[in-house]
Design a protein around this motif. Structure first.
Motif, PDB file in Angstrom:
ATOM      1  N   CYS A   3      40.371  52.073  24.431  1.00 43.00           N
ATOM      2  CA  CYS A   3      41.114  52.229  25.680  1.00 43.00           C
ATOM      3  C   CYS A   3      41.773  53.607  25.708  1.00 43.00           C
ATOM      4  O   CYS A   3      42.426  54.003  24.743  1.00 43.00           O
ATOM      5  CB  CYS A   3      42.171  51.129  25.775  1.00 43.00           C
ATOM      6  N   GLU A  70      42.725  42.049  25.194  1.00 41.35           N
ATOM      7  CA  GLU A  70      42.386  42.707  26.462  1.00 41.35           C
ATOM      8  C   GLU A  70      42.973  41.983  27.682  1.00 41.35           C
ATOM      9  O   GLU A  70      43.554  42.641  28.556  1.00 41.35           O
ATOM     10  CB  GLU A  70      40.877  42.846  26.613  1.00 41.35           C
ATOM     11  N   ASP A  74      45.348  43.676  30.448  1.00 43.97           N
ATOM     12  CA  ASP A  74      44.917  43.658  31.856  1.00 43.97           C
ATOM     13  C   ASP A  74      46.025  43.118  32.763  1.00 43.97           C
ATOM     14  O   ASP A  74      46.259  43.662  33.853  1.00 43.97           O
ATOM     15  CB  ASP A  74      43.666  42.792  32.028  1.00 43.97           C
ATOM     16  N   GLU A  77      48.767  45.694  33.208  1.00 42.59           N
ATOM     17  CA  GLU A  77      48.315  46.800  34.054  1.00 42.59           C
ATOM     18  C   GLU A  77      47.982  46.372  35.486  1.00 42.59           C
ATOM     19  O   GLU A  77      47.666  47.215  36.312  1.00 42.59           O
ATOM     20  CB  GLU A  77      47.109  47.484  33.414  1.00 42.59           C
ATOM     21  N   LEU A  79      45.412  44.523  36.510  1.00 43.02           N
ATOM     22  CA  LEU A  79      43.978  44.685  36.755  1.00 43.02           C
ATOM     23  C   LEU A  79      43.541  43.839  37.950  1.00 43.02           C
ATOM     24  O   LEU A  79      43.861  42.661  38.040  1.00 43.02           O
ATOM     25  CB  LEU A  79      43.164  44.295  35.519  1.00 43.02           C
ATOM     26  N   TYR A  83      45.516  48.246  39.462  1.00 42.22           N
ATOM     27  CA  TYR A  83      44.529  49.098  38.809  1.00 42.22           C
ATOM     28  C   TYR A  83      43.178  48.404  38.724  1.00 42.22           C
ATOM     29  O   TYR A  83      43.100  47.175  38.649  1.00 42.22           O
ATOM     30  CB  TYR A  83      44.970  49.453  37.380  1.00 42.22           C
ATOM     31  N   GLY A  84      42.140  49.220  38.710  1.00 41.66           N
ATOM     32  CA  GLY A  84      40.798  48.743  38.414  1.00 41.66           C
ATOM     33  C   GLY A  84      40.388  49.279  37.057  1.00 41.66           C
ATOM     34  O   GLY A  84      40.964  50.241  36.549  1.00 41.66           O
ATOM     35  N   GLU A  85      39.396  48.653  36.470  1.00 44.16           N
ATOM     36  CA  GLU A  85      38.879  49.105  35.179  1.00 44.16           C
ATOM     37  C   GLU A  85      37.769  50.118  35.428  1.00 44.16           C
ATOM     38  O   GLU A  85      36.923  49.923  36.293  1.00 44.16           O
ATOM     39  CB  GLU A  85      38.341  47.901  34.411  1.00 44.16           C
ATOM     40  N   THR A  86      37.801  51.193  34.664  1.00 40.35           N
ATOM     41  CA  THR A  86      36.754  52.196  34.752  1.00 40.35           C
ATOM     42  C   THR A  86      36.345  52.599  33.342  1.00 40.35           C
ATOM     43  O   THR A  86      37.100  52.407  32.396  1.00 40.35           O
ATOM     44  CB  THR A  86      37.222  53.423  35.575  1.00 40.35           C
ATOM     45  N   TRP A  87      35.150  53.133  33.223  1.00 41.77           N
ATOM     46  CA  TRP A  87      34.664  53.624  31.934  1.00 41.77           C
ATOM     47  C   TRP A  87      34.464  55.121  32.055  1.00 41.77           C
ATOM     48  O   TRP A  87      33.883  55.608  33.030  1.00 41.77           O
ATOM     49  CB  TRP A  87      33.374  52.903  31.514  1.00 41.77           C
ATOM     50  N   GLN A 102      37.399  52.725  27.924  1.00 42.03           N
ATOM     51  CA  GLN A 102      37.883  52.014  29.098  1.00 42.03           C
ATOM     52  C   GLN A 102      39.191  52.652  29.507  1.00 42.03           C
ATOM     53  O   GLN A 102      39.966  53.123  28.667  1.00 42.03           O
ATOM     54  CB  GLN A 102      38.079  50.534  28.745  1.00 42.03           C
ATOM     55  N   TYR A 104      42.317  52.479  32.991  1.00 39.29           N
ATOM     56  CA  TYR A 104      42.758  51.864  34.239  1.00 39.29           C
ATOM     57  C   TYR A 104      42.937  52.975  35.267  1.00 39.29           C
ATOM     58  O   TYR A 104      43.601  53.974  34.998  1.00 39.29           O
ATOM     59  CB  TYR A 104      44.074  51.112  34.038  1.00 39.29           C
TER      60      TYR A 104
END
Length: 171
Positions: A3, A70, A74, A77, A79, A83-87, A102, A104
């Protein structure tokens, strides 16, 4: 999971109050900039990363988070809401090795909002603790912040660092 933390979760004390995690390294996210325009339920601005076409970059910390922690992170944050999860692909500051991580990224933005001084302190504490570049720390120091008038929240947040009051001024 690896992360990438670029905001308050850079601080070991802040993250440890949420979940256990193992420090991996410090890293750089190219072609992005750090902004404090993510509105929080407490009325303040939290960190977000946004694409930038110039030479901007975001510095942060890579943490290894166990899969069973996780969902807890999440929830902290927000999620799926805040926030969205991004890579992303980031570069280790010491050996220039790349990591897929990963992170946010904000779902809702509100330009012009500012962080609370205690939140800014978490971000600065993490940046200093992990030896991020002085230029980045100076940029963070210049971010305007304001006092949180909830009497309990600042005390609880600052207790993580062993302080009664934020060590940053409001602007």
């Amino acid at each position: 999971m690896l992360c990438f933390a670029y905001g308050s979760n850079m601080s070991t004390q802040r993250l440890a109050a949420r979940i256990p995690a193992r420090f991996v390294t410090t890293a750089l996210l190219s072609s992005c900039r750090l902004v404090f325009h993510q509105p929080s339920g407490d009325g303040s601005g939290k960190c977000d990363i946004v694409p930038a076409s110039d030479q901007s970059a975001v510095y942060g910390v890579i943490w290894e988070v166990a899969s069973h922690h996780e969902p807890t992170l999440d929830r902290y944050e927000g999620l799926g809401v805040a926030y969205g999860e991004t890579w992303l692909t980031v570069t280790d500051l010491a050996i220039e090795r790349q990591f897929d991580v990963q992170a946010y990224a904000g779902n809702v933005t509100s330009p012009g909002i500012r962080p609370y001084t205690w939140y800014k302190h978490h971000v600065l504490a993490g940046a200093r603790e992990h030896g991020l570049p002085a230029s980045h720390i100076h940029t963070l120091e210049r971010i305007g912040a304001h006092q949180d008038f909830d009497a309990e929240r600042p005390a609880l947040e600052m207790a993580l660092h062993g302080h009664a009051e934020p060590l940053v001024r409001s602007a």
